[in-house]
Design an enzyme around this catalytic site. Structure first.
Site, short mmCIF file in Angstrom:
data_model
loop_
_atom_site.label_atom_id
_atom_site.label_comp_id
_atom_site.label_asym_id
_atom_site.label_seq_id
_atom_site.Cartn_x
_atom_site.Cartn_y
_atom_site.Cartn_z
N GLU A 88 -6.76 5.25 7.77
CA GLU A 88 -6.49 6.36 7.49
C GLU A 88 -8.03 6.91 6.77
OE1 GLU A 88 -2.91 5.50 5.31
OE2 GLU A 88 -1.89 5.27 7.41
N GLY A 105 2.98 2.57 11.06
CA GLY A 105 3.61 3.59 10.94
C GLY A 105 4.30 3.94 11.91
N HIS A 111 -9.40 1.29 5.00
CA HIS A 111 -8.21 1.62 5.70
C HIS A 111 -8.31 2.81 6.88
CE1 HIS A 111 -4.07 2.94 6.50
NE2 HIS A 111 -3.70 1.52 5.64
N SER A 133 3.48 -2.05 10.48
CA SER A 133 5.01 -2.02 10.92
C SER A 133 5.49 -3.41 10.12
CB SER A 133 5.50 -1.81 12.26
OG SER A 133 4.94 -0.19 12.49
N ASN A 154 0.94 -1.00 0.16
CA ASN A 154 -0.23 0.01 0.19
C ASN A 154 0.97 0.92 0.24
OD1 ASN A 154 -1.72 1.99 0.61
ND2 ASN A 154 -2.42 1.55 2.65
N GLU A 201 -5.34 -4.43 10.82
CA GLU A 201 -4.20 -3.51 10.58
C GLU A 201 -4.63 -2.63 12.22
OE1 GLU A 201 -2.19 -2.40 7.06
OE2 GLU A 201 -3.76 -1.17 7.15
N LYS A 210 -0.03 4.30 -0.40
CA LYS A 210 -0.44 5.42 -0.07
C LYS A 210 -0.17 6.70 -0.59
CE LYS A 210 -0.26 3.25 4.95
NZ LYS A 210 -0.22 3.49 6.20
#
Ligand code: 13P
Length: 252
Positions: free
Chosen positions: A96, A171, A94, A210, A11, A165, A13
């Site tokens: 985000e 991250g 996702h 991660s 991904n 996730e 992003k």
């Protein structure tokens, strides 16, 4: 323990471009992977990536799709359009997108339906945030995300993927521990079994958060971890290739 053939998805992003496409494709296209590999670049690069990956088994996907089919929805891209340009899969929900663009289980459900109709495999992303994790609410959150998104849909396992996730692992450089991943993936599998019956066995349940070249093999060895969703490490073509190679070692 027998495992299903893993799926490793990059991904990107809001990162990458033609240089990353060239470097990533060069590092993986001529390797013989048993594992399935996918890349989800920003929308504008999808066609270009599909073109360079023609005659390769590497899949291309999108990071999102519209919940609308067509019409006056400026800035949106439909599942049908993504199918037409060669997308094999799309990420849906996702964290985000849930945090920044206020997506919820209901919009994710609509998107899953759109993706299924278009023939684009949905990868539904679920996960709890740090506060929820610390309060011991992980199962409650995942239960709602899974059931509100999937209950009653016409699904077969092969047309669906789930990505766990944990938001606190994305991250941060701190992946969830193998113990946590094992426990949560077992829970997700049980809930999929309740929703889908035996078709749950066909669903790849990915872990994301991660994932690095150094922890990929350990994560992939866990029961019901059927692949990885990779953010930051997928922007380094060598690292991503090593993660794909780790998936190749999984015995099925
Ligand atoms: P990182 O691998 O950078 O933690 O991101 C995970 C992710 O969000 C993939 O979708």
């Amino acid at each position: 323990m027998s495992k299903k053939s893993p799926l490793v998805v990059a991904n990107w992003k809001l990162n990458g471009g033609t240089d990353l496409i060239a470097a990533s494709v060069a590092s993986i296209r001529n390797q013989n992977f048993n594992a399935r590999i996918g890349i989800a670049p920003p929308y504008v690069y999808i066609s270009g990536l599909v073109n360079v990956l023609r005659n390769s088994s590497i899949m291309v996907g999108s990071q999102n799709i519209s919940k609308f089919e067509s019409g006056a929805f400026t800035g949106e891209t439909s599942a049908q359009m993504l199918k037409e340009v060669g997308c094999d899969f799309c990420l849906i929900g996702h964290s985000e997108r849930r945090q920044v663009f206020l997506e919820n289980n209901q919009s994710c459900r609509t998107k899953v339906e759109r993706a299924l109709v278009a023939g684009v495999m949905p990868i539904v992303c679920i996960g709890e945030n740090l506060q929820q994790y610390e309060l011991g609410l992980t199962r409650d959150i995942l239960y709602r995300q899974l059931h509100q998104t999937l209950d009653g849909l016409d699904l077969t396992g092969e047309t669906l993927c789930i990505a766990y996730e944990p938001v606190w692992a994305i991250g941060t450089g701190k992946a969830a521990s193998p113990e946590v991943v094992a426990e949560v993936h077992e829970f997700i599998y049980q809930e999929l079994d309740a929703i889908l019956g035996s078709a749950a066995n066909e669903v790849n349940i990915l872990y994301g958060g991660s994932v690095k070249k150094d922890n990929a093999a350990e994560l992939l060895a866990i029961n019901h971890v059927d692949g990885l969703l990779v953010g930051g490490a997928s922007l380094d073509p060598e690292h991503f290739a090593q993660i794909c190679a780790a998936a190749n070692q999984v015995e099925s």
